[in-house]
Design a protein around this motif. Structure first.
Motif, PDB file in Angstrom:
ATOM      1  N   SER A   1       0.926  -0.827  -0.041  1.00  0.00           N
ATOM      2  CA  SER A   1      -0.100   0.359  -0.342  1.00  0.00           C
ATOM      3  C   SER A   1       1.108   1.062  -0.054  1.00  0.00           C
TER       4      SER A   1
ATOM      5  N   SER B   1      -5.553   6.925  -1.538  1.00  0.00           N
ATOM      6  CA  SER B   1      -7.140   7.438  -1.745  1.00  0.00           C
ATOM      7  C   SER B   1      -8.491   7.444  -1.616  1.00  0.00           C
ATOM      8  N   ILE B   2      -9.389   7.860  -0.422  1.00  0.00           N
ATOM      9  CA  ILE B   2     -10.348   7.484   0.142  1.00  0.00           C
ATOM     10  C   ILE B   2     -10.841   6.499  -0.370  1.00  0.00           C
ATOM     11  N   GLU B   3     -10.824   6.231  -2.397  1.00  0.00           N
ATOM     12  CA  GLU B   3     -10.977   4.899  -2.480  1.00  0.00           C
ATOM     13  C   GLU B   3     -11.283   3.845  -2.460  1.00  0.00           C
TER      14      GLU B   3
ATOM     15  N   ILE C   1      -9.108   2.926   0.085  1.00  0.00           N
ATOM     16  CA  ILE C   1      -9.546   2.545   1.909  1.00  0.00           C
ATOM     17  C   ILE C   1     -10.769   1.920   1.160  1.00  0.00           C
ATOM     18  N   ARG C   2     -11.789   2.206   0.932  1.00  0.00           N
ATOM     19  CA  ARG C   2     -13.063   1.593   0.158  1.00  0.00           C
ATOM     20  C   ARG C   2     -13.142   0.173   0.078  1.00  0.00           C
ATOM     21  N   GLU C   3     -12.445   0.343  -0.960  1.00  0.00           N
ATOM     22  CA  GLU C   3     -11.464  -0.827  -1.661  1.00  0.00           C
ATOM     23  C   GLU C   3     -11.394  -1.742  -0.679  1.00  0.00           C
TER      24      GLU C   3
ATOM     25  N   CYS D   1     -11.091  -1.915   2.450  1.00  0.00           N
ATOM     26  CA  CYS D   1     -12.569  -2.274   3.290  1.00  0.00           C
ATOM     27  C   CYS D   1     -13.760  -3.677   3.287  1.00  0.00           C
TER      28      CYS D   1
END
Length: 376
Positions: A64, A69-71, A73-75, A77
């Motif tokens: 990592s 990006s927050i995108e 991090i969401r992926e 999660c």
């Protein structure tokens, strides 16, 4: 009500410090905490820990970036929710680890991650190069001599095959710090990339009295290179300012931290130094400090070709010549540092002579020290 020393928790409505880490344990780790029998590396980036109870915890490690990006991090999660009951963790070297409690779940997790390998490649365990730990760089920090994320991206693109495999003699840990304040822990990594300034800070006499507390700027210097001085500014006015003793300055940037009117960044003078041979482990030899091998390489963004080629060459020579389980610094000491410079095609300069002034204070102060009977 006010604070009651006899009942410190009474009516408490705030928290101090982070939550206890135990709340974030996956159930299998919480149930077997401190009761693990052994662990194995099943494949690059895949580990299994086996507890005394027979429970198993499978871990899959992925690379990592430090700034993501927050995108993404969401992926991550989403993957954790699907295969790991929502649990994941980040390592100190910016790897992300997904943990499951069964082989079947682990196989499904690996298959999922391979579909996303461009964003979450698996690797970084055992005799490999783990993800690079690094500092802020030009993105956020105010004192860097080089970038962080850009250099790391360029270097790891060249070393990626050593992240996804375990074909090295031993692990290699690479670190980057943007300046010699070293919040990137380059003093204890196998290969270290260190941003360096080569010119003392400039002093803006027109702005310094309005921007700076002069006593703070003066006391911030660890070498006493900053002294008060009365000068004439561009308007012909006499103002209180400072002067810098260039011979004493080590270009650390502490003064600029306290005083924005003393900028240190310089496009021509700033660059990169390479250090080699540090480690934290003491399994076979004592922990070691990194040693300077290349005092200066110019910044050439966006790909830093000189830096990447030097680091890749060092890794390839080490991989070919070292014994199994031998760390890079241990290999250099075995063959002799003179041979290290020769084999890696690095010119030796007087700047590479190890002259740590406080070395005598740390002599034999490691867990390798063994007390013998004669001391009694």
């Amino acid at each position: 009500m006010g604070y009651d020393p006899a009942n410190p928790m009474q009516d408490r409505i705030t928290d101090i410090g982070p939550p206890h880490y135990e709340q974030f344990f996956p159930p299998v780790i919480k149930a077997n905490y401190g009761k693990w029998s052994y662990h194995e590396i099943l494949a690059p980036g895949v580990l299994v820990h086996v507890a005394e109870s027979g429970d198993e915890c499978y871990t899959v490690r992925c690379a990592s970036a430090r700034l993501i990006s927050i995108e993404l991090i969401r992926e991550m999660c989403d993957v954790a929710d699907k295969h790991c009951d929502g649990f994941l963790r980040f390592t100190t070297r910016n790897n992300v680890e997904f943990m499951t409690d069964s082989k079947a779940k682990c196989d499904g997790l690996i298959a999922e991650l391979k579909e996303r390998s461009a964003r979450m490649p698996i690797g970084g365990t055992g005799a490999s190069i783990s993800n690079m730990v690094h500092t802020q760089g030009w993105v956020h920090c105010h004192t860097p001599a080089t970038d962080a994320s850009g250099v790391v991206k360029a270097v790891m693109d060249e070393l990626f095959e050593y992240f996804t495999s375990m074909k090295l003699p031993a692990q290699i840990r690479v670190a980057l710090a943007c300046c010699l304040n070293m919040c990137g822990a380059v003093h204890a990594s196998d290969i270290a990339v260190l941003g360096i300034h080569r010119k003392p800070p400039m002093v803006d006499h027109d702005a310094i009295t309005g921007l700076c507390e002069l006593p703070l700027a003066i006391s911030a210097c660890p070498l006493g290179a900053v002294k008060p001085k009365k000068v004439t500014n561009s308007k012909g006015e006499e103002v209180k300012s400072v002067q810098v003793n260039a011979e004493r300055c080590m270009f650390c940037g502490n003064c600029y931290t306290m005083c924005p009117a003393m900028p240190l960044a310089d496009p021509d003078g700033d660059g990169i130094a390479i250090l080699v041979g540090g480690k934290v482990s003491n399994s076979r030899s004592a922990p070691k400090f990194s040693k300077l091998v290349i005092p200066f390489i110019p910044n050439n963004p966006p790909r830093w070709p000189e830096v990447t080629s030097v680091i890749k060459h060092i890794v390839e020579v080490y991989a070919k010549d070292a014994y199994k389980y031998e760390r890079l610094g241990e290999w250099a000491e075995r063959i002799g540092w003179e041979k290290f410079f020769e084999k890696c095609d690095i010119p030796f300069t007087i700047k590479s002579i190890d002259d740590y002034r406080l070395a005598y204070d740390t002599w034999r102060c490691t867990t390798q020290f063994k007390f013998t009977n004669h001391i009694k």
